[in-house]
Enzyme design. Structure first.
Site, PDB file in Angstrom:
ATOM      1  N   THR A 176     -29.767  37.708  69.634  1.00 53.92           N
ATOM      2  CA  THR A 176     -28.615  37.352  70.455  1.00 53.92           C
ATOM      3  C   THR A 176     -28.386  38.370  71.556  1.00 53.92           C
ATOM      4  O   THR A 176     -27.780  38.056  72.588  1.00 53.92           O
ATOM      5  CB  THR A 176     -27.369  37.211  69.566  1.00 53.92           C
ATOM      6  OG1 THR A 176     -27.658  36.280  68.520  1.00 53.92           O
ATOM      7  CG2 THR A 176     -26.169  36.711  70.337  1.00 53.92           C
TER       8      THR A 176
ATOM      9  N   TYR B  45     -35.476  40.347  58.446  1.00 55.89           N
ATOM     10  CA  TYR B  45     -34.969  39.208  59.221  1.00 55.89           C
ATOM     11  C   TYR B  45     -36.010  38.104  59.160  1.00 55.89           C
ATOM     12  O   TYR B  45     -37.064  38.194  59.779  1.00 55.89           O
ATOM     13  CB  TYR B  45     -34.704  39.663  60.653  1.00 55.89           C
ATOM     14  CG  TYR B  45     -34.132  38.629  61.599  1.00 55.89           C
ATOM     15  CD1 TYR B  45     -33.663  37.404  61.170  1.00 55.89           C
ATOM     16  CD2 TYR B  45     -34.059  38.910  62.956  1.00 55.89           C
ATOM     17  CE1 TYR B  45     -33.135  36.477  62.047  1.00 55.89           C
ATOM     18  CE2 TYR B  45     -33.532  38.004  63.855  1.00 55.89           C
ATOM     19  CZ  TYR B  45     -33.064  36.782  63.395  1.00 55.89           C
ATOM     20  OH  TYR B  45     -32.557  35.875  64.270  1.00 55.89           O
TER      21      TYR B  45
ATOM     22  N   LYS C  61     -31.628  38.950  56.213  1.00 51.65           N
ATOM     23  CA  LYS C  61     -30.922  37.973  57.049  1.00 51.65           C
ATOM     24  C   LYS C  61     -31.744  36.697  56.946  1.00 51.65           C
ATOM     25  O   LYS C  61     -32.834  36.601  57.507  1.00 51.65           O
ATOM     26  CB  LYS C  61     -30.814  38.454  58.502  1.00 51.65           C
ATOM     27  CG  LYS C  61     -30.146  37.427  59.416  1.00 51.65           C
ATOM     28  CD  LYS C  61     -30.135  37.889  60.869  1.00 51.65           C
ATOM     29  CE  LYS C  61     -29.557  36.799  61.766  1.00 51.65           C
ATOM     30  NZ  LYS C  61     -29.592  37.194  63.200  1.00 51.65           N
TER      31      LYS C  61
END
Length: 301
Positions: free
Chosen positions: A47, A141, A169
């Site tokens: 992001t 992740y 995540k």
């Protein structure tokens, strides 16, 4: 070792009209997050448009967030973990980024599955083995939609047995895989954090025994996402469901035309520091703008 639980914001990188990083805007966003009670901050992730950032830009942003968090802790006594994005498809670079995060004082590093190379399971394991040796807590992740490689649960269990691996995540979008992670990895290691990578799956993941969310939506709505996650974690499912369904239109709209393009447009609509995106990303379409505007109005954000 740091425990990760609750709502953590995957922070955008605000940019000026000329494409330069808006450091003052980033500082304001960090202050906003802390003021609204967020449980953790994750700069330099997907992001944050990290693939387009220069290392000096990254380091200045790490400094800004760590200084703000330390000042907040000194003032309030509340610890807010900072998990710095440190992934790469080059293992040597990932090690270097983790070493930098550790040296600068981050609480943990977020390391994505090596992308584009499409390594074997053994290659993925050795990648995480290398970063684990740096000595900073590591969050794995897993996001096959961006990397081209899923980390299956047996492989994650093997990685989780390495020193300094503290959580995942989970952005596979597969609730069955998330359940398998909780039922196998977390069952053996209760301290292993299982965090959603998808805002819309926060409530189901927590209901199944997960620990929270690395959220995109909380860039704009940290108080609401934190409240929803906290309610779910405390067992107040009625409140958590009400917040989930209130926010659901924006959970969808925040990804309607990609990330972070959609959340940045929403933040710009609300007068928050976000600005433009760097190529190869471009502004969202007019149709997406309408979806985002409608969702902001419907949810009252």
């Amino acid at each position: 070792m740091i425990a990760l639980r609750g709502a953590l914001t995957a922070m955008v990188t605000p940019m000026n009209a000329d494409g330069s990083v808006d450091y003052e805007g980033f500082r304001k966003n960090v202050a906003f997050q802390l003021e609204k009670g967020i449980d953790g901050l994750v700069p330099l992730g997907t992001t944050g448009e990290t693939p387009t950032l220069a290392e000096d830009e990254e380091e200045r942003m790490i400094t800004i967030v760590l200084e703000a968090v330390r000042a907040h802790e000194a003032r309030t006594g509340r610890r807010v973990p900072v998990v710095v994005g440190a992934g790469s498809n080059n293992t040597a670079d990932a090690v270097r980024y983790c070493t930098r995060a550790k040296a600068m004082g981050a609480d943990a590093a977020l390391v994505v599955t090596p992308y584009y190379n499409k390594p074997s399971d053994e290659g993925i394991f050795r990648h995480f083995e290398a970063v684990a040796q740096v000595g900073i807590p590591i969050v794995v992740y897993n996001i096959a939609g961006r990397t081209g490689k899923n980390i299956p649960t047996p492989l994650l269990a093997r990685i989780a047995a390495l020193p300094n691996i503290i959580g995942v995540k989970e952005a596979s979008g597969d609730i069955n895989q998330m359940m398998a992670v909780i039922a196998t990895v977390k069952a053996k290691r209760p301290d292993f954090a299982v965090l959603s990578g998808d805002d819309a799956l926060t409530l189901p993941l927590v209901a199944l025994g997960g620990d929270g969310i690395v959220s995109v939506v909380s860039n704009l709505a940290p108080a609401e996402v934190t409240a929803m996650t906290a309610a779910a974690l405390s067992g107040d499912m009625e409140k958590a469901r009400a917040l989930h369904y209130r926010l659901l239109p924006f959970f969808k709209a925040a990804f309607v035309d990609g990330n972070p393009t959609s959340i940045k447009y929403a933040m710009n609509c609300k007068g928050m520091p976000a600005g433009t995106v760097r190529l190869p990303l471009v502004e969202v379409t007019d149709a997406a703008k309408q979806v985002i505007a409608d969702a902001l109005r419907e949810t009252g954000l």
